[in-house]
Design an enzyme around this catalytic site. Structure first.
Site, PDB file in Angstrom:
ATOM      1  CG  HIS A   1      -1.869   1.088   1.330  1.00 51.90           C
ATOM      2  ND1 HIS A   1      -1.872   1.979   2.379  1.00 51.90           N
ATOM      3  CD2 HIS A   1      -2.884   1.464   0.515  1.00 51.90           C
ATOM      4  CE1 HIS A   1      -2.856   2.845   2.215  1.00 51.90           C
ATOM      5  NE2 HIS A   1      -3.479   2.565   1.087  1.00 51.90           N
ATOM      6  NE  ARG A   2      -1.963   5.682   1.059  1.00 49.10           N
ATOM      7  CZ  ARG A   2      -2.560   6.457   1.962  1.00 49.10           C
ATOM      8  NH1 ARG A   2      -1.835   7.287   2.693  1.00 49.10           N
ATOM      9  NH2 ARG A   2      -3.866   6.388   2.154  1.00 49.10           N
TER      10      ARG A   2
ATOM     11  CD  GLU B   1      -2.460   1.750  -3.373  1.00 54.08           C
ATOM     12  OE1 GLU B   1      -3.634   2.143  -3.416  1.00 54.08           O
ATOM     13  OE2 GLU B   1      -1.653   2.128  -2.516  1.00 54.08           O
TER      14      GLU B   1
ATOM     15  CG  ASP C   1      -3.169   6.292  -3.882  1.00 53.34           C
ATOM     16  OD1 ASP C   1      -3.912   5.401  -4.334  1.00 53.34           O
ATOM     17  OD2 ASP C   1      -2.835   6.357  -2.686  1.00 53.34           O
TER      18      ASP C   1
ATOM     19  CG  HIS D   1      -3.745   9.058  -0.266  1.00 49.21           C
ATOM     20  ND1 HIS D   1      -4.507   9.899   0.517  1.00 49.21           N
ATOM     21  CD2 HIS D   1      -4.449   7.910  -0.393  1.00 49.21           C
ATOM     22  CE1 HIS D   1      -5.633   9.282   0.850  1.00 49.21           C
ATOM     23  NE2 HIS D   1      -5.621   8.076   0.307  1.00 49.21           N
TER      24      HIS D   1
ATOM     25  CD  GLU E   1      -7.579   5.148  -5.050  1.00 51.00           C
ATOM     26  OE1 GLU E   1      -8.545   5.827  -4.644  1.00 51.00           O
ATOM     27  OE2 GLU E   1      -6.788   4.553  -4.294  1.00 51.00           O
TER      28      GLU E   1
ATOM     29  CD  GLN F   1      -6.725   0.716  -5.851  1.00 53.96           C
ATOM     30  OE1 GLN F   1      -7.426   0.054  -5.105  1.00 53.96           O
ATOM     31  NE2 GLN F   1      -5.493   1.060  -5.531  1.00 53.96           N
TER      32      GLN F   1
END
Length: 304
Positions: free
Chosen positions: A45-46, A72, A74, A87, A154, A190
């Protein structure tokens, strides 16, 4: 563990259902084990953001070293239309800048420090090398890790950034991360925005999509909602502490993968695996890797 055993038993049926979403006959050829319940995805995650400043090349590199299956990313978009890894819509939390990303050019954002805040917030993980880290663009991330890596991307606040989806697909195409000869698991996109995902699906129906959800209380979902999600996505992601085993199984029974976020404690990881999730997001991919190794040993022992 019962969840892992159940994953194996449900694999064949789910692969057939998910293939229809990704693209019928072509998807059947492209489908890869990492997009089936046989493989529990460990999504950094990140990056390994529990250990290093989120959305930096160092964090992504550490996530890879800790056996994360996906990087991942963002996305936010700069004033001059560049996609960067960040993010928040604002610069305040993770840089020494302030204000909205959309009000600054890439050149201006590149002057900011996106590492020092981490040392101040998490002194137990602080390192001198984090001071002065720069915000990477999506292209810089891809150039660093190449086609050998997998990317879970994302579209953040796409309503704020017109053209974000087109720019993203243009970059993925330029770096040959999409196309008929590329495994379907190379990139997952996503979003919390159904409109953004449907737009991507209309532009390229072969990219696997995951619909993100947020629940303020105990999660509930209807059969009708799940059937709608199946028309354009292969799975769902939601805040893990709102779901239960019944929720997980309902999603799975509709042929959708389920990747809850953000799971950082081993006890929660084990519980979710028992419930039958097909992957999860974590700031500590090293912890999840340890839990998966433990689960695999238990499963192998039980099959003897």
């Amino acid at each position: 563990m019962k969840g892992l055993l159940r994953n194996v038993l449900m694999s064949a049926a789910l692969v057939g259902i998910c293939s229809g979403v990704v693209g019928h006959a072509q998807a059947a050829e492209q489908i890869n084990p990492s997009l089936t319940p046989n493989k529990i995805l460990n999504v950094a995650h990140r990056g390994a953001s529990g250990h290093a400043p989120e959305h930096t090349l160092l964090s992504y590199e550490l996530g890879q070293q800790m056996k994360g299956d996906y990087i991942e990313v963002d996305l936010q978009m700069t004033k001059d239309g560049e996609l960067i890894a960040m993010h928040d819509e604002t610069l305040d939390r993770t840089t020494n800048g302030t204000g909205l990303v959309k009000n600054y050019t890439l050149k201006e954002i590149k002057q900011l420090d996106t590492g020092s805040w981490f040392n101040e917030t998490y002194p137990q993980y602080a390192k001198d090398e984090y001071v002065g880290l720069k915000v990477p663009t999506l292209e810089e991330v891809i150039e660093k890790f190449g086609k050998g890596a997998r990317y879970y991307i994302e579209t953040k606040s796409p309503e704020v950034y017109p053209g974000m989806e087109e720019k993203l697909l243009e970059i993925l195409d330029e770096y040959k991360l999409t196309g008929p000869n590329v495994p379907s698991n190379k990139v997952i996109i996503q979003s919390f925005s159904p409109e953004s995902l449907k737009k991507v699906h209309s532009l390229n129906p072969y990219i696997p999509l995951v619909q993100l959800l947020w629940y303020d209380g105990p999660a509930t979902i209807t059969d009708a909602e799940l059937e709608v999600y199946k028309t354009y996505s292969i799975g769902l992601g939601m805040n893990f502490n709102t779901i239960d085993e019944a929720y997980v199984q309902k999603v799975r029974e509709h042929g959708l993968l389920i990747h809850p976020y953000t799971v950082n404690e081993k006890s929660d990881m084990r519980k979710l695996l028992d419930w039958g999730v097909t992957g999860m997001f974590t700031n500590f991919p090293d912890r999840l890797q340890e839990v998966l190794r433990e689960a695999n040993k238990i499963t192998l022992k039980g099959n003897r």
